[in-house]
Design a protein around this motif. Structure first.
Motif, short mmCIF file in Angstrom:
data_model
loop_
_atom_site.label_atom_id
_atom_site.label_comp_id
_atom_site.label_asym_id
_atom_site.label_seq_id
_atom_site.Cartn_x
_atom_site.Cartn_y
_atom_site.Cartn_z
N ASN A 90 -4.14 65.04 40.75
CA ASN A 90 -5.49 64.80 41.23
C ASN A 90 -6.01 66.05 41.92
O ASN A 90 -5.54 66.42 43.00
N ALA A 91 -7.00 66.70 41.29
CA ALA A 91 -7.49 67.97 41.81
C ALA A 91 -8.12 67.83 43.18
O ALA A 91 -8.17 68.77 43.97
N ALA A 92 -8.62 66.61 43.49
CA ALA A 92 -9.25 66.39 44.79
C ALA A 92 -8.23 66.34 45.92
O ALA A 92 -8.57 66.58 47.08
N GLU A 93 -6.99 66.00 45.60
CA GLU A 93 -5.98 65.83 46.63
C GLU A 93 -4.86 66.87 46.54
O GLU A 93 -4.32 67.28 47.56
N GLU A 94 -4.52 67.28 45.32
CA GLU A 94 -3.35 68.12 45.12
C GLU A 94 -3.74 69.45 44.46
O GLU A 94 -4.65 69.49 43.64
N TRP A 95 -3.02 70.46 44.81
CA TRP A 95 -3.18 71.77 44.18
C TRP A 95 -1.85 72.51 44.28
O TRP A 95 -1.02 72.20 45.13
N ALA A 96 -1.66 73.45 43.39
CA ALA A 96 -0.40 74.19 43.39
C ALA A 96 -0.58 75.51 42.65
O ALA A 96 -1.32 75.59 41.66
N ARG A 97 0.10 76.51 43.15
CA ARG A 97 0.17 77.81 42.47
C ARG A 97 1.62 78.27 42.48
O ARG A 97 2.22 78.48 43.53
N HIS A 98 2.18 78.44 41.29
CA HIS A 98 3.54 78.94 41.12
C HIS A 98 3.41 80.29 40.43
O HIS A 98 2.94 80.37 39.30
N TRP A 99 3.84 81.37 41.11
CA TRP A 99 3.50 82.69 40.59
C TRP A 99 4.50 83.75 41.03
O TRP A 99 5.42 83.48 41.79
N ARG A 100 4.30 84.92 40.49
CA ARG A 100 5.06 86.10 40.89
C ARG A 100 4.09 87.17 41.33
O ARG A 100 3.00 87.31 40.77
#
Length: 284
Positions: A2-12
């Protein structure tokens, strides 16, 4: 998600070789049981994360640092209805070994005796690593990362006992793992695998779980996701990567990938493409 509640960035970040980063807020998302080849250092900024490990569940709150050694099975979920927000560092085993040799007297296989510690200043440093990397400040990100890891190693590090490899069960588990790696996309049944190794299904199941902390089918899912990550980093489309590693289709990959990595395969691939573009070098 749910973009309104959750967000994530997995990166280098190109300025921090040997390190992956995850910055996220999760509410309903949960991580299925899995392990990592390297270390995990997590710092919660808000809410509570429940981390389930062999024999214990730890509740990660602001001011704590979660430290998970390589290949230790674990899962995670929200510990409160509002979920949790955190920053996580995933350094390679070699990177931690090199830093340990430089700043401690620890020798052999280096790790951590505790899974969670109250360490507010180091928790803040983990967030500072993310902030500096997001701002493109390589000098600050690398400096703060090394200070944070040096503190964790000096305060909580230890030399881990060597894993015994001489027992018949361990040898059987290793042989089973090798066969599953060879037949990643078309694995045998547990009965067939046990027969080929000259043992019984339940004996193999016990030996595999005792050695790797996971039953063979769960380990296989995690290994497929690891292989899919390599393909995605090389630019392979998610649908092609899914079939190549043995998942039925892209939705099958999406489900398991997201529950282990924390982001979708498409988001993972886009971040890797951005990393290589910013670094000025193609993936290898």
């Amino acid at each position: 998600m749910n973009a309104a509640e959750e967000w994530a960035r997995h990166w280098r970040y190109p300025g921090l070789p040997g390190l992956e980063l995850l910055h996220a807020r999760y509410v309903s998302h949960s991580f299925s049981r899995h392990s990592h080849e390297g270390f995990v250092f997590g710092a919660v900024r808000g809410g509570i994360e429940d981390v389930v490990l062999p024999g214990e569940t730890v509740r990660a709150r602001p001011g704590t640092v979660v430290m998970i050694n390589p290949e230790v099975p674990h899962s995670a979920r929200a510990g409160v209805p509002e979920g949790w927000t955190y920053a996580t560092l995933y350094p390679s085993s070699q990177l931690i070994a090199d830093l340990a040799a430089e700043v401690t007297t620890l020798r052999g296989s280096v790790g951590f005796a505790e899974t969670i510690v109250e360490d507010p200043d180091t928790s803040l440093l983990i967030h500072e690593v993310h902030r500096a990397a997001e701002q493109g400040n390589a000098l600050a990100a690398d400096t703060v990362f090394r200070i944070a890891v040096a503190r964790l190693l000096r305060r909580h590090g230890r030399s881990l006992p060597a894993r015994t490899t001489g027992s018949a069960g361990t040898r059987t588990a290793a042989a089973a793992r090798a066969l599953l790696e060879e037949r990643l996309a078309d694995p045998p049944s547990l009965e067939r695998l046990a027969h080929d190794l000259g043992t019984s299904p339940f004996a193999l199941l016990r030996a595999f779980k005792a050695t790797y902390g996971l039953p063979p089918h769960t380990w296989l899912t995690g290994e497929r996701v690891r292989r899919a990550r390599l393909l995605l980093e090389a630019g392979t489309a998610p649908a092609e990567a899914a079939v190549a590693v043995g998942f039925t289709d892209q939705p099958h990959l999406n489900r398991h990938f997201t529950r282990i990595v924390g982001v979708t395969p498409g988001a993972y691939r886009r971040e890797r493409a951005r990393t290589y573009k910013n670094a000025g070098a193609p993936p290898t």
